[in-house]
Design a protein around this motif. Structure first.
Motif, mmCIF file in Angstrom:
data_model
loop_
_atom_site.group_PDB
_atom_site.id
_atom_site.type_symbol
_atom_site.label_atom_id
_atom_site.label_comp_id
_atom_site.label_asym_id
_atom_site.label_seq_id
_atom_site.Cartn_x
_atom_site.Cartn_y
_atom_site.Cartn_z
ATOM 1 N N SER A 46 0.822 -1.200 0.000
ATOM 2 C CA SER A 46 0.000 0.000 0.000
ATOM 3 C C SER A 46 0.862 1.258 0.000
ATOM 4 C CB SER A 46 -0.954 0.002 1.192
ATOM 5 O OG SER A 46 -0.242 0.043 2.401
ATOM 6 N N GLN A 47 2.026 1.201 0.627
ATOM 7 C CA GLN A 47 2.924 2.364 0.628
ATOM 8 C C GLN A 47 3.435 2.629 -0.779
ATOM 9 O OE1 GLN A 47 3.428 4.454 3.120
ATOM 10 N NE2 GLN A 47 4.693 5.734 1.842
ATOM 11 N N ALA A 48 3.708 1.564 -1.524
ATOM 12 C CA ALA A 48 4.155 1.751 -2.905
ATOM 13 C C ALA A 48 3.063 2.435 -3.719
ATOM 14 C CB ALA A 48 4.529 0.408 -3.517
ATOM 15 N N ALA A 49 1.805 2.088 -3.439
ATOM 16 C CA ALA A 49 0.706 2.721 -4.160
ATOM 17 C C ALA A 49 0.584 4.189 -3.800
ATOM 18 C CB ALA A 49 -0.607 1.993 -3.852
ATOM 19 N N VAL A 50 0.891 4.535 -2.559
ATOM 20 C CA VAL A 50 0.844 5.939 -2.136
ATOM 21 C C VAL A 50 1.995 6.711 -2.748
ATOM 22 C CG1 VAL A 50 1.123 7.473 -0.159
ATOM 23 C CG2 VAL A 50 -0.405 5.521 0.002
ATOM 24 N N ASP A 51 3.190 6.108 -2.792
ATOM 25 C CA ASP A 51 4.366 6.793 -3.313
ATOM 26 C C ASP A 51 4.336 6.934 -4.834
ATOM 27 O OD1 ASP A 51 5.367 7.091 -0.798
ATOM 28 O OD2 ASP A 51 6.728 5.376 -0.908
ATOM 29 N N ALA A 52 3.678 6.015 -5.526
ATOM 30 C CA ALA A 52 3.696 6.037 -6.981
ATOM 31 C C ALA A 52 3.116 7.316 -7.565
ATOM 32 C CB ALA A 52 2.978 4.812 -7.535
ATOM 33 N N PRO A 53 1.934 7.794 -7.126
ATOM 34 C CA PRO A 53 1.428 9.035 -7.704
ATOM 35 C C PRO A 53 2.327 10.222 -7.382
ATOM 36 C CG PRO A 53 -0.323 7.875 -6.549
ATOM 37 C CD PRO A 53 0.958 7.180 -6.239
ATOM 38 N N ALA A 54 2.868 10.240 -6.166
ATOM 39 C CA ALA A 54 3.734 11.355 -5.797
ATOM 40 C C ALA A 54 5.007 11.345 -6.640
ATOM 41 C CB ALA A 54 4.074 11.302 -4.309
ATOM 42 N N ALA A 55 5.560 10.166 -6.875
ATOM 43 C CA ALA A 55 6.776 10.076 -7.675
ATOM 44 C C ALA A 55 6.494 10.443 -9.125
ATOM 45 C CB ALA A 55 7.354 8.673 -7.579
ATOM 46 N N ALA A 56 5.302 10.088 -9.617
ATOM 47 C CA ALA A 56 4.962 10.397 -10.996
ATOM 48 C C ALA A 56 4.795 11.895 -11.213
ATOM 49 C CB ALA A 56 3.678 9.673 -11.389
ATOM 50 N N GLU A 57 4.471 12.647 -10.158
ATOM 51 C CA GLU A 57 4.259 14.090 -10.302
ATOM 52 C C GLU A 57 5.493 14.886 -9.889
ATOM 53 O OE1 GLU A 57 0.878 16.117 -9.611
ATOM 54 O OE2 GLU A 57 -0.489 14.470 -10.012
ATOM 55 N N ARG A 58 6.675 14.334 -10.064
ATOM 56 C CA ARG A 58 7.897 15.049 -9.746
ATOM 57 C C ARG A 58 8.720 15.311 -11.003
ATOM 58 N NH1 ARG A 58 9.781 11.433 -4.781
ATOM 59 N NH2 ARG A 58 8.093 11.914 -3.406
ATOM 60 N N PRO A 59 8.152 15.955 -11.979
ATOM 61 C CA PRO A 59 8.956 16.285 -13.152
ATOM 62 C C PRO A 59 9.889 17.435 -12.809
ATOM 63 C CG PRO A 59 6.793 17.248 -13.359
ATOM 64 C CD PRO A 59 6.796 16.443 -12.090
ATOM 65 N N ASN A 60 10.725 17.783 -13.773
ATOM 66 C CA ASN A 60 11.678 18.859 -13.519
ATOM 67 C C ASN A 60 10.996 20.206 -13.354
ATOM 68 O OD1 ASN A 60 13.823 17.123 -13.578
ATOM 69 N ND2 ASN A 60 14.141 17.361 -15.768
ATOM 70 N N GLN A 61 9.914 20.444 -14.071
ATOM 71 C CA GLN A 61 9.276 21.757 -14.022
ATOM 72 C C GLN A 61 7.792 21.646 -14.364
ATOM 73 O OE1 GLN A 61 11.014 24.682 -13.340
ATOM 74 N NE2 GLN A 61 9.142 25.853 -13.362
ATOM 75 N N ILE A 62 6.940 22.229 -13.519
ATOM 76 C CA ILE A 62 5.510 22.360 -13.809
ATOM 77 C C ILE A 62 5.181 23.835 -13.671
ATOM 78 C CG2 ILE A 62 3.168 21.885 -13.022
ATOM 79 C CD1 ILE A 62 4.140 19.254 -11.903
ATOM 80 N N THR A 63 4.537 24.383 -14.667
ATOM 81 C CA THR A 63 4.050 25.752 -14.592
ATOM 82 C C THR A 63 2.598 25.727 -15.044
ATOM 83 O OG1 THR A 63 6.231 26.623 -15.116
ATOM 84 C CG2 THR A 63 4.381 28.124 -15.358
ATOM 85 N N GLU A 64 1.721 26.248 -14.206
ATOM 86 C CA GLU A 64 0.313 26.287 -14.563
ATOM 87 C C GLU A 64 -0.343 27.498 -13.926
ATOM 88 O OE1 GLU A 64 -1.698 22.791 -13.130
ATOM 89 O OE2 GLU A 64 -1.801 23.526 -11.109
ATOM 90 N N THR A 65 -1.490 27.859 -14.462
ATOM 91 C CA THR A 65 -2.305 28.908 -13.874
ATOM 92 C C THR A 65 -3.520 28.240 -13.270
ATOM 93 O OG1 THR A 65 -1.543 30.492 -15.510
ATOM 94 C CG2 THR A 65 -3.549 31.053 -14.305
ATOM 95 N N TYR A 66 -3.724 28.473 -11.982
ATOM 96 C CA TYR A 66 -4.851 27.886 -11.261
ATOM 97 C C TYR A 66 -5.571 29.002 -10.537
ATOM 98 C CZ TYR A 66 -7.393 25.094 -7.814
ATOM 99 O OH TYR A 66 -8.369 24.544 -7.033
ATOM 100 N N ARG A 67 -6.851 29.183 -10.859
ATOM 101 C CA ARG A 67 -7.680 30.244 -10.285
ATOM 102 C C ARG A 67 -7.011 31.617 -10.413
ATOM 103 N NH1 ARG A 67 -10.093 28.897 -4.590
ATOM 104 N NH2 ARG A 67 -11.091 30.856 -5.094
ATOM 105 N N GLY A 68 -6.380 31.837 -11.553
ATOM 106 C CA GLY A 68 -5.750 33.126 -11.822
ATOM 107 C C GLY A 68 -4.388 33.323 -11.175
ATOM 108 N N ARG A 69 -3.869 32.311 -10.519
ATOM 109 C CA ARG A 69 -2.556 32.407 -9.871
ATOM 110 C C ARG A 69 -1.553 31.543 -10.611
ATOM 111 N NH1 ARG A 69 -3.765 34.353 -4.575
ATOM 112 N NH2 ARG A 69 -1.576 34.885 -4.447
ATOM 113 N N ARG A 70 -0.334 32.020 -10.726
ATOM 114 C CA ARG A 70 0.721 31.269 -11.407
ATOM 115 C C ARG A 70 1.414 30.351 -10.403
ATOM 116 N NH1 ARG A 70 3.642 31.550 -16.069
ATOM 117 N NH2 ARG A 70 5.824 30.922 -15.953
ATOM 118 N N ILE A 71 1.349 29.045 -10.659
ATOM 119 C CA ILE A 71 2.000 28.049 -9.808
ATOM 120 C C ILE A 71 3.198 27.502 -10.566
ATOM 121 C CG2 ILE A 71 1.778 25.777 -8.745
ATOM 122 C CD1 ILE A 71 -1.197 26.355 -8.374
ATOM 123 N N GLU A 72 4.351 27.513 -9.915
ATOM 124 C CA GLU A 72 5.567 26.949 -10.492
ATOM 125 C C GLU A 72 6.111 25.906 -9.525
ATOM 126 O OE1 GLU A 72 8.130 30.203 -12.474
ATOM 127 O OE2 GLU A 72 7.024 31.156 -10.824
#
Length: 140
Positions: free
Chosen positions: A35-61
């Protein structure tokens, strides 16, 4: 004589309770690896080098952390988490993020809720700010 039997019965019941609790703990610990591997997998998948997005009018980097962010967060992050090299900025202001022992994250804007990924932490911080400006965290 009946007191002796009652005592023996209570000892047996106490020992059985401890044994059952220990057995349940052993089962939980031995099955937690999957179960820990299942918890870590999504977090590890969302660790790219750079994410930039606009959410509710705010810039998230989400990207490489500044040296100040690394120093401020170093004592909160686990050695295996790998998030020490990543930082979150909302409209250019660093958001202080801590990694929990289970691999989830919390931020200074919302200490009482855990999130599976840095993106979820950043979005929750924007929601919590509700249009207010994020101020840099001052240590010292």
């Amino acid at each position: 004589m009946s007191n002796t039997k009652r005592r023996d019965l209570l000892k047996f019941a106490g020992a059985a309770t401890v044994a059952a609790g220990t057995g349940a703990l052993i089962v939980q610990v031995t099955t937690a690896g999957g179960s820990q591997a299942a918890v870590d997998a999504p977090a590890a998948a969302e660790r790219p080098n750079q994410i930039t997005e606009t959410y509710r009018g705010r810039r998230i980097e989400i990207g490489p952390a500044s040296p100040a962010q690394k120093q401020a967060q170093a004592h909160h992050l686990t050695a295996t988490g790998g998030a020490a090299d990543l930082g979150i900025r909302i409209d250019g202001v660093p958001l202080h993020v801590m990694q929990n022992a289970d691999g989830t994250y919390t931020s200074v804007s919302n200490h009482y809720e855990s999130f599976k990924s840095l993106r979820e932490v950043a979005r929750a911080a924007v929601d919590e700010l509700d249009g207010a400006r994020l101020l840099p965290l001052q240590h010292g």
